[in-house]
Design a protein around this motif. Sequence first.
Motif, PDB file in Angstrom:
ATOM      1  N   THR A 113       2.507  -2.196  -4.100  1.00 19.49           N
ATOM      2  CA  THR A 113       1.123  -2.647  -4.247  1.00 19.49           C
ATOM      3  C   THR A 113       0.138  -1.587  -3.763  1.00 19.49           C
ATOM      4  OG1 THR A 113       0.621  -3.541  -2.022  1.00 19.49           O
ATOM      5  CG2 THR A 113       1.910  -4.949  -3.477  1.00 19.49           C
ATOM      6  N   HIS A 114      -1.085  -1.692  -4.251  1.00 22.38           N
ATOM      7  CA  HIS A 114      -2.231  -1.023  -3.651  1.00 22.38           C
ATOM      8  C   HIS A 114      -3.484  -1.788  -4.034  1.00 22.38           C
ATOM      9  CE1 HIS A 114      -4.344   2.007  -1.433  1.00 22.38           C
ATOM     10  NE2 HIS A 114      -3.174   2.512  -1.086  1.00 22.38           N
ATOM     11  N   TYR A 115      -4.602  -1.433  -3.383  1.00 23.89           N
ATOM     12  CA  TYR A 115      -5.831  -2.213  -3.602  1.00 23.89           C
ATOM     13  C   TYR A 115      -7.024  -1.316  -3.860  1.00 23.89           C
ATOM     14  CZ  TYR A 115      -7.329  -0.585   0.921  1.00 23.89           C
ATOM     15  OH  TYR A 115      -7.714   0.237   1.938  1.00 23.89           O
ATOM     16  N   ASN A 116      -6.761   0.007  -3.970  1.00 28.59           N
ATOM     17  CA  ASN A 116      -7.878   0.938  -4.021  1.00 28.59           C
ATOM     18  C   ASN A 116      -7.648   2.002  -5.103  1.00 28.59           C
ATOM     19  OD1 ASN A 116      -9.809   2.976  -3.327  1.00 28.59           O
ATOM     20  ND2 ASN A 116      -9.930   2.022  -1.295  1.00 28.59           N
ATOM     21  N   ASP A 117      -8.691   2.221  -5.912  1.00 27.63           N
ATOM     22  CA  ASP A 117      -8.578   3.204  -7.010  1.00 27.63           C
ATOM     23  C   ASP A 117      -8.222   4.595  -6.507  1.00 27.63           C
ATOM     24  OD1 ASP A 117      -9.714   1.004  -8.147  1.00 27.63           O
ATOM     25  OD2 ASP A 117     -11.677   1.936  -8.472  1.00 27.63           O
ATOM     26  N   SER A 118      -8.620   4.923  -5.281  1.00 27.41           N
ATOM     27  CA  SER A 118      -8.364   6.275  -4.771  1.00 27.41           C
ATOM     28  C   SER A 118      -6.861   6.562  -4.697  1.00 27.41           C
ATOM     29  CB  SER A 118      -8.999   6.450  -3.384  1.00 27.41           C
ATOM     30  OG  SER A 118      -8.371   5.565  -2.475  1.00 27.41           O
ATOM     31  N   ALA A 119      -6.042   5.497  -4.657  1.00 24.78           N
ATOM     32  CA  ALA A 119      -4.586   5.681  -4.561  1.00 24.78           C
ATOM     33  C   ALA A 119      -3.915   5.706  -5.936  1.00 24.78           C
ATOM     34  CB  ALA A 119      -3.986   4.562  -3.719  1.00 24.78           C
ATOM     35  N   PHE A 120      -4.679   5.588  -7.020  1.00 23.75           N
ATOM     36  CA  PHE A 120      -4.059   5.478  -8.343  1.00 23.75           C
ATOM     37  C   PHE A 120      -3.194   6.686  -8.724  1.00 23.75           C
ATOM     38  CE2 PHE A 120      -6.852   1.913 -10.388  1.00 23.75           C
ATOM     39  CZ  PHE A 120      -6.345   1.022  -9.449  1.00 23.75           C
ATOM     40  N   PRO A 121      -3.592   7.931  -8.358  1.00 22.39           N
ATOM     41  CA  PRO A 121      -2.694   9.047  -8.684  1.00 22.39           C
ATOM     42  C   PRO A 121      -1.309   8.874  -8.033  1.00 22.39           C
ATOM     43  CG  PRO A 121      -4.882   9.866  -8.102  1.00 22.39           C
ATOM     44  CD  PRO A 121      -4.881   8.396  -7.810  1.00 22.39           C
ATOM     45  N   GLU A 122      -1.292   8.403  -6.789  1.00 25.47           N
ATOM     46  CA  GLU A 122      -0.022   8.162  -6.082  1.00 25.47           C
ATOM     47  C   GLU A 122       0.731   6.979  -6.712  1.00 25.47           C
ATOM     48  OE1 GLU A 122       2.876   8.781  -3.141  1.00 25.47           O
ATOM     49  OE2 GLU A 122       1.259  10.051  -3.886  1.00 25.47           O
ATOM     50  N   VAL A 123      -0.014   5.926  -7.063  1.00 24.23           N
ATOM     51  CA  VAL A 123       0.594   4.758  -7.717  1.00 24.23           C
ATOM     52  C   VAL A 123       1.254   5.208  -9.026  1.00 24.23           C
ATOM     53  CG1 VAL A 123       0.069   2.585  -8.929  1.00 24.23           C
ATOM     54  CG2 VAL A 123      -0.987   3.053  -6.701  1.00 24.23           C
ATOM     55  N   GLU A 124       0.548   6.054  -9.765  1.00 25.42           N
ATOM     56  CA  GLU A 124       1.065   6.522 -11.062  1.00 25.42           C
ATOM     57  C   GLU A 124       2.366   7.306 -10.875  1.00 25.42           C
ATOM     58  OE1 GLU A 124      -1.978   8.281 -13.570  1.00 25.42           O
ATOM     59  OE2 GLU A 124      -0.422   9.249 -14.779  1.00 25.42           O
ATOM     60  N   LYS A 125       2.405   8.132  -9.833  1.00 21.95           N
ATOM     61  CA  LYS A 125       3.621   8.913  -9.545  1.00 21.95           C
ATOM     62  C   LYS A 125       4.816   7.983  -9.292  1.00 21.95           C
ATOM     63  CE  LYS A 125       3.807  12.081  -6.138  1.00 21.95           C
ATOM     64  NZ  LYS A 125       3.107  12.860  -5.108  1.00 21.95           N
TER      65      LYS A 125
ATOM     66  N   ASN B 229       0.817  -1.234   0.000  1.00 20.64           N
ATOM     67  CA  ASN B 229       0.000   0.000   0.000  1.00 20.64           C
ATOM     68  C   ASN B 229       0.844   1.274   0.000  1.00 20.64           C
ATOM     69  OD1 ASN B 229      -2.203  -1.649   0.033  1.00 20.64           O
ATOM     70  ND2 ASN B 229      -2.838  -1.209   2.113  1.00 20.64           N
ATOM     71  N   LEU B 230       2.039   1.197  -0.559  1.00 19.68           N
ATOM     72  CA  LEU B 230       2.945   2.354  -0.703  1.00 19.68           C
ATOM     73  C   LEU B 230       3.395   2.952   0.641  1.00 19.68           C
ATOM     74  CD1 LEU B 230       1.108   4.330  -3.587  1.00 19.68           C
ATOM     75  CD2 LEU B 230       2.972   2.707  -3.835  1.00 19.68           C
ATOM     76  N   VAL B 231       3.283   2.187   1.735  1.00 20.67           N
ATOM     77  CA  VAL B 231       3.654   2.729   3.056  1.00 20.67           C
ATOM     78  C   VAL B 231       5.171   2.972   3.130  1.00 20.67           C
ATOM     79  CG1 VAL B 231       3.689   2.278   5.547  1.00 20.67           C
ATOM     80  CG2 VAL B 231       1.704   1.584   4.195  1.00 20.67           C
ATOM     81  N   ASP B 232       5.567   4.220   3.323  1.00 20.47           N
ATOM     82  CA  ASP B 232       6.983   4.641   3.403  1.00 20.47           C
ATOM     83  C   ASP B 232       7.769   4.104   2.203  1.00 20.47           C
ATOM     84  OD1 ASP B 232       9.113   6.006   4.406  1.00 20.47           O
ATOM     85  OD2 ASP B 232       9.338   4.801   6.231  1.00 20.47           O
TER      86      ASP B 232
END
Length: 314
Positions: free
Chosen positions: A180-192, A154-157
């Motif tokens: 990893t992540h599991y939620n669409d709300s985090a996609f902008p951060e995942v993309e970065k 979940n991108l923690v640290d």
Amino acid sequence: MTDRYHVSRRQAAKILGGAVAGSLLPISASRLWGANETSTMITRAVPSSGEKVPVIGLGTWQTFDVGSGASERAPLELVLSELVKLGGRVIDSSPMYGRSEEVIGDLAAKLGLQGKLFLATKVWTSGRQAGIDSMERSFTRFKTKRIDLMQVHNLVDVTTHLQTMREWKAAGRFRYIGVTHYNDSAFPEVEKVLRSEKLDFLQINYSLVEPEADQRILPLAQERGVAMMINRPFGGGDLFRRVRSKPLPEWAAEFDCHSWAQFLLKWILGHAAVTCVIPATADPEHLRDNAMAGTGRLPDLKTRQRMAEYVAKL
Ligand SMILES: NC(=O)c1ccc[n+]([C@@H]2O[C@H](COP(=O)([O-])OP(=O)(O)OC[C@H]3O[C@@H](n4cnc5c(N)ncnc54)[C@H](OP(=O)(O)O)[C@@H]3O)[C@@H](O)[C@H]2O)c1
């Protein structure tokens, strides 16, 4: 030879409509069953290495968090041995999943599967030393000196852990690293992170109820040469509540699909950017059902659209 959890050549041919026919998409496949048993589990290449991994793996959230009692462990032992028997290899865990890593380590040792699985797990904590301690514990629980894939949960640290993970990859302790992540709300951060870091794998949610990843994340991962591991393929199980009592369309047989689980998994695998998908199950029959989704033909773009429209109307 057949038993309850084994599909013979004849049964496989029947299930697959008489043949493992040519796919609708360019895919690679290899023979993975024993001499008397034959089927194919599709494999796809990890872009950073070219290594082929089987497209159906196994998630372990909740399902593998059990004690050491024989009655709790027996179905999971069967799930793991069936996965391998049917050509699978990838298993995903996390220190967040309670006793899951330990159960995987114990069962792999018991079944003689050490060194044969593709072990993926995660680091889920803050701070460099806490990350190091957590990742060391994963080696101990898995009873291994090498972990195939370490991911930041979940991108923690994320920046802190990626630095340690790169060092340990260079030292040969990890073969691949990812997030990893599991939620669409985090996609902008995942993309970065996908744009700024050099990753081997990205693991995110993607399914007929959570299809958002195909807008930006999947094309970007493809462009960046990052392997995609898909979590929550059944929306955590919610999708079954929607489709379970409804008829599977007859045209599903055109891409060798014979159950709702296979329908949902084949829709995901129909996307060329997807490397593998990790449905979780504690039920050997479900494992077998899921593994069959990694064989035969896959739906093309037009068929995937038709599948999405069909499910949307249910
Ligand atoms: N942030 C992250 O990194 C993150 C977040 C979420 C998930 N994950 C990973 O992804 C894995 C998969 O996601 P998930 O566990 O959330 O959900 P999922 O795989 O979408 O759904 C699991 C549920 O589906 C059921 N199921 C599985 N196969 C079935 C079949 N053939 N027929 C009927 N029911 C079936 C399972 O029940 P039965 O046991 O009865 O089969 C279970 O209740 C996780 O286990 C974990 O490894 C990672």
